[in-house]
Design an enzyme around this catalytic site. Sequence first.
Site, PDB file in Angstrom:
ATOM      1  N   HIS A   1      17.320  -9.899  20.248  1.00 57.10           N
ATOM      2  CA  HIS A   1      17.261 -11.369  20.295  1.00 57.10           C
ATOM      3  C   HIS A   1      16.855 -11.974  18.957  1.00 57.10           C
ATOM      4  O   HIS A   1      16.357 -13.101  18.922  1.00 57.10           O
ATOM      5  CB  HIS A   1      16.284 -11.866  21.382  1.00 57.10           C
ATOM      6  CG  HIS A   1      16.895 -11.937  22.750  1.00 57.10           C
ATOM      7  ND1 HIS A   1      17.709 -12.967  23.146  1.00 57.10           N
ATOM      8  CD2 HIS A   1      16.810 -11.098  23.817  1.00 57.10           C
ATOM      9  CE1 HIS A   1      18.089 -12.776  24.406  1.00 57.10           C
ATOM     10  NE2 HIS A   1      17.574 -11.637  24.833  1.00 57.10           N
TER      11      HIS A   1
ATOM     12  N   ASP B   1      18.972 -11.626  16.075  1.00 56.13           N
ATOM     13  CA  ASP B   1      20.128 -11.870  15.182  1.00 56.13           C
ATOM     14  C   ASP B   1      20.368 -13.368  15.010  1.00 56.13           C
ATOM     15  O   ASP B   1      20.575 -13.851  13.895  1.00 56.13           O
ATOM     16  CB  ASP B   1      21.391 -11.126  15.636  1.00 56.13           C
ATOM     17  CG  ASP B   1      21.865 -11.443  17.041  1.00 56.13           C
ATOM     18  OD1 ASP B   1      21.080 -11.997  17.833  1.00 56.13           O
ATOM     19  OD2 ASP B   1      23.039 -11.134  17.341  1.00 56.13           O
TER      20      ASP B   1
ATOM     21  N   GLY C   1      29.169  -5.648  31.281  1.00 55.74           N
ATOM     22  CA  GLY C   1      28.010  -6.497  31.584  1.00 55.74           C
ATOM     23  C   GLY C   1      26.706  -5.729  31.611  1.00 55.74           C
ATOM     24  O   GLY C   1      25.773  -6.096  32.316  1.00 55.74           O
TER      25      GLY C   1
ATOM     26  N   GLY D   1      24.993  -4.672  28.645  1.00 49.95           N
ATOM     27  CA  GLY D   1      24.283  -4.718  27.376  1.00 49.95           C
ATOM     28  C   GLY D   1      24.852  -3.807  26.306  1.00 49.95           C
ATOM     29  O   GLY D   1      24.291  -3.681  25.220  1.00 49.95           O
TER      30      GLY D   1
ATOM     31  N   SER E   1      27.808  -4.378  25.143  1.00 51.36           N
ATOM     32  CA  SER E   1      28.722  -5.299  24.467  1.00 51.36           C
ATOM     33  C   SER E   1      30.202  -4.980  24.658  1.00 51.36           C
ATOM     34  O   SER E   1      30.966  -4.905  23.697  1.00 51.36           O
ATOM     35  CB  SER E   1      28.370  -5.423  22.977  1.00 51.36           C
ATOM     36  OG  SER E   1      28.707  -6.734  22.574  1.00 51.36           O
ATOM     37  N   SER E   2      30.577  -4.862  25.917  1.00 48.61           N
ATOM     38  CA  SER E   2      32.019  -4.781  26.206  1.00 48.61           C
ATOM     39  C   SER E   2      32.691  -6.070  25.750  1.00 48.61           C
ATOM     40  O   SER E   2      33.873  -6.077  25.384  1.00 48.61           O
ATOM     41  CB  SER E   2      32.263  -4.543  27.693  1.00 48.61           C
ATOM     42  OG  SER E   2      31.856  -5.641  28.468  1.00 48.61           O
ATOM     43  N   SER E   3      31.936  -7.168  25.721  1.00 50.09           N
ATOM     44  CA  SER E   3      32.505  -8.460  25.300  1.00 50.09           C
ATOM     45  C   SER E   3      32.932  -8.409  23.831  1.00 50.09           C
ATOM     46  O   SER E   3      34.064  -8.762  23.500  1.00 50.09           O
ATOM     47  CB  SER E   3      31.501  -9.593  25.536  1.00 50.09           C
ATOM     48  OG  SER E   3      30.271  -9.327  24.904  1.00 50.09           O
TER      49      SER E   3
ATOM     50  N   ASP F   1      26.546  -8.158  17.538  1.00 56.31           N
ATOM     51  CA  ASP F   1      27.445  -7.337  18.350  1.00 56.31           C
ATOM     52  C   ASP F   1      28.788  -7.158  17.646  1.00 56.31           C
ATOM     53  O   ASP F   1      29.310  -6.049  17.535  1.00 56.31           O
ATOM     54  CB  ASP F   1      27.678  -7.985  19.720  1.00 56.31           C
ATOM     55  CG  ASP F   1      26.408  -8.037  20.546  1.00 56.31           C
ATOM     56  OD1 ASP F   1      25.386  -7.498  20.088  1.00 56.31           O
ATOM     57  OD2 ASP F   1      26.448  -8.625  21.635  1.00 56.31           O
TER      58      ASP F   1
ATOM     59  N   TYR G   1      19.887 -16.819  28.117  1.00 60.24           N
ATOM     60  CA  TYR G   1      20.181 -16.445  26.730  1.00 60.24           C
ATOM     61  C   TYR G   1      20.312 -17.717  25.889  1.00 60.24           C
ATOM     62  O   TYR G   1      19.666 -17.874  24.849  1.00 60.24           O
ATOM     63  CB  TYR G   1      21.487 -15.638  26.671  1.00 60.24           C
ATOM     64  CG  TYR G   1      21.789 -15.060  25.309  1.00 60.24           C
ATOM     65  CD1 TYR G   1      21.527 -13.732  25.021  1.00 60.24           C
ATOM     66  CD2 TYR G   1      22.323 -15.851  24.294  1.00 60.24           C
ATOM     67  CE1 TYR G   1      21.801 -13.199  23.775  1.00 60.24           C
ATOM     68  CE2 TYR G   1      22.598 -15.336  23.032  1.00 60.24           C
ATOM     69  CZ  TYR G   1      22.338 -14.008  22.793  1.00 60.24           C
ATOM     70  OH  TYR G   1      22.600 -13.485  21.544  1.00 60.24           O
TER      71      TYR G   1
HETATM   72  P1  ADP Z   1      28.413  -6.937  27.885  1.00 59.66           P
HETATM   73  O1  ADP Z   1      28.958  -7.494  26.614  1.00 59.66           O
HETATM   74  O2  ADP Z   1      26.989  -6.511  27.776  1.00 59.66           O
HETATM   75  O3  ADP Z   1      29.255  -5.848  28.471  1.00 59.66           O
HETATM   76  P2  ADP Z   1      29.067  -9.578  28.788  1.00 59.66           P
HETATM   77  O4  ADP Z   1      28.718 -10.325  30.023  1.00 59.66           O
HETATM   78  O5  ADP Z   1      28.761 -10.191  27.472  1.00 59.66           O
HETATM   79  O6  ADP Z   1      28.403  -8.131  28.935  1.00 59.66           O
HETATM   80  O7  ADP Z   1      30.625  -9.252  28.769  1.00 59.66           O
HETATM   81  C1  ADP Z   1      31.256  -8.728  29.924  1.00 59.66           C
HETATM   82  C2  ADP Z   1      32.547  -9.501  30.182  1.00 59.66           C
HETATM   83  O8  ADP Z   1      33.576  -9.068  29.261  1.00 59.66           O
HETATM   84  C3  ADP Z   1      33.130  -9.245  31.557  1.00 59.66           C
HETATM   85  O9  ADP Z   1      32.527 -10.077  32.541  1.00 59.66           O
HETATM   86  C4  ADP Z   1      34.600  -9.570  31.324  1.00 59.66           C
HETATM   87  O10 ADP Z   1      34.808 -10.960  31.334  1.00 59.66           O
HETATM   88  C5  ADP Z   1      34.841  -9.060  29.904  1.00 59.66           C
HETATM   89  N1  ADP Z   1      35.333  -7.661  29.924  1.00 59.66           N
HETATM   90  C6  ADP Z   1      34.731  -6.573  29.405  1.00 59.66           C
HETATM   91  N2  ADP Z   1      35.461  -5.445  29.602  1.00 59.66           N
HETATM   92  C7  ADP Z   1      36.572  -5.838  30.271  1.00 59.66           C
HETATM   93  C8  ADP Z   1      37.715  -5.133  30.776  1.00 59.66           C
HETATM   94  N3  ADP Z   1      37.837  -3.806  30.641  1.00 59.66           N
HETATM   95  N4  ADP Z   1      38.673  -5.866  31.430  1.00 59.66           N
HETATM   96  C9  ADP Z   1      38.531  -7.206  31.553  1.00 59.66           C
HETATM   97  N5  ADP Z   1      37.469  -7.910  31.111  1.00 59.66           N
HETATM   98  C10 ADP Z   1      36.500  -7.242  30.478  1.00 59.66           C
HETATM   99 MG    MG Z   2      28.276  -9.332  25.651  1.00 59.49          MG
END
Ligand code: ADP
Ligand code: MG
Length: 371
Positions: free
Chosen positions: A20, A22, A107, A109, A111-113, A157, A207
């Site tokens: 927290h 950055d 979702g 942490g 950072s799939s986003s 991230d 956040y």
């Molecule tokens: P984190 O970044 O920690 O994983 P976030 O809430 O910031 O959590 O991001 C997760 C979001 O990214 C999901 O709710 C979705 O909208 C998107 N996302 C991530 N991976 C995928 C995927 N494989 N397919 C579709 N959407 C995805």
């Molecule tokens: Mg994220």
Amino acid sequence: MQDPMLTIKSPGRINLIGEHIDYNGGEVMPAAIDLGILLKLNVNDSNTCNIHSVDYEDTFSIDLEEVVPSEIEWHNYFLGVIYFIQQKLPGSIKGFDCTIESNLPIGSGMSSSAALECGIAKGLDGLFDLGLTNLDIITIARDAEHHFVGTKCGIMDQFAVVNGKKGHFMKLNCQTLEVEYVKADLDPYELLLLNTNVEHSLATSEYNKRRSECEQGLHLINAQGYDFKDVAHIPHSIIDENKHRLPVKTFNRMKFVLEENQRTAMANNALLNNDLQALGWCIYGSHEGLKNLYEVSCEELDFLVDFTRVDDTVLGARMMGGGFGGCTLNIIRKNKKDDFIDQISKAYFKKFKTDLTAYTVKIGDGVRNLK
Ligand code: ADP
Ligand code: MG
């Protein structure tokens, strides 16, 4: 899908310490990991982009003439990146098909986003020969997350996903974006993530609230005749002198930022001196601050951290990422890891009736064009 013209591997990331901070101009120590999202792309000779998520078993289309935010969250990562590329390079993107498939927990942490945003930006750069620099990709991805998804994230991230280097943490100064690569030599310990498998609905709103509390604090301090650019660079003494001017929670948030920034410096030194015990203390200290001063932890995360304190199997543990769920990061003795995972999984299930997922972390490279 026919054979893809382009395949991109976009990793998730961890953060050793510096949570927290950055968006407060502090120093952080992230690394890209070997889990990530694979994106396969082809041009399609139309004005439409067709996106398929294997994980969500869902497809949607984007008309390039009308790129606006969607009600459906995951669409916005693509819409946002396309929008900001169109702003920067009008007319550069044509129709394409894209399939994504991930082995990153979503979702949690890791950072799939950012993996998604940076992956698609890198993919479009390759597909249409856009000539984007790494910093362009980082900025476009961050802007997409701010303005289309609505999370006012910092830069860490995206920076880690793009610039990660195998076997190294990055000591990143979020004010200047200067980076030093630090060897991640933890032997006989290693990094373990424990996913609570919960995501409390507070995550995004709290956040953004923490971010505005810090901005408010900076504003109140600067109103006393200062001109600080961010909270991380305000001396402790100035915050203490102005305590009576700050709401209690704002004071606590700022205190945390300064302390966490110091802990990052200490953790970096500990790593350079191979003093893993000291690194562990910094990591426990980070969790305490996130729990008590910044108030972004939750019962499940606290339980997992407290469980590690019984013996010397784990040198340090803390919540990682935005908070209110997601993972804890643990520095764990390799030869005791399996027993530990077994014990903590049973205890966690007994208490929360939820399964825990454990990930041994390997530090990998940043986003790559595989083909
Ligand atoms: P984190 O970044 O920690 O994983 P976030 O809430 O910031 O959590 O991001 C997760 C979001 O990214 C999901 O709710 C979705 O909208 C998107 N996302 C991530 N991976 C995928 C995927 N494989 N397919 C579709 N959407 C995805
Ligand atoms: Mg994220």
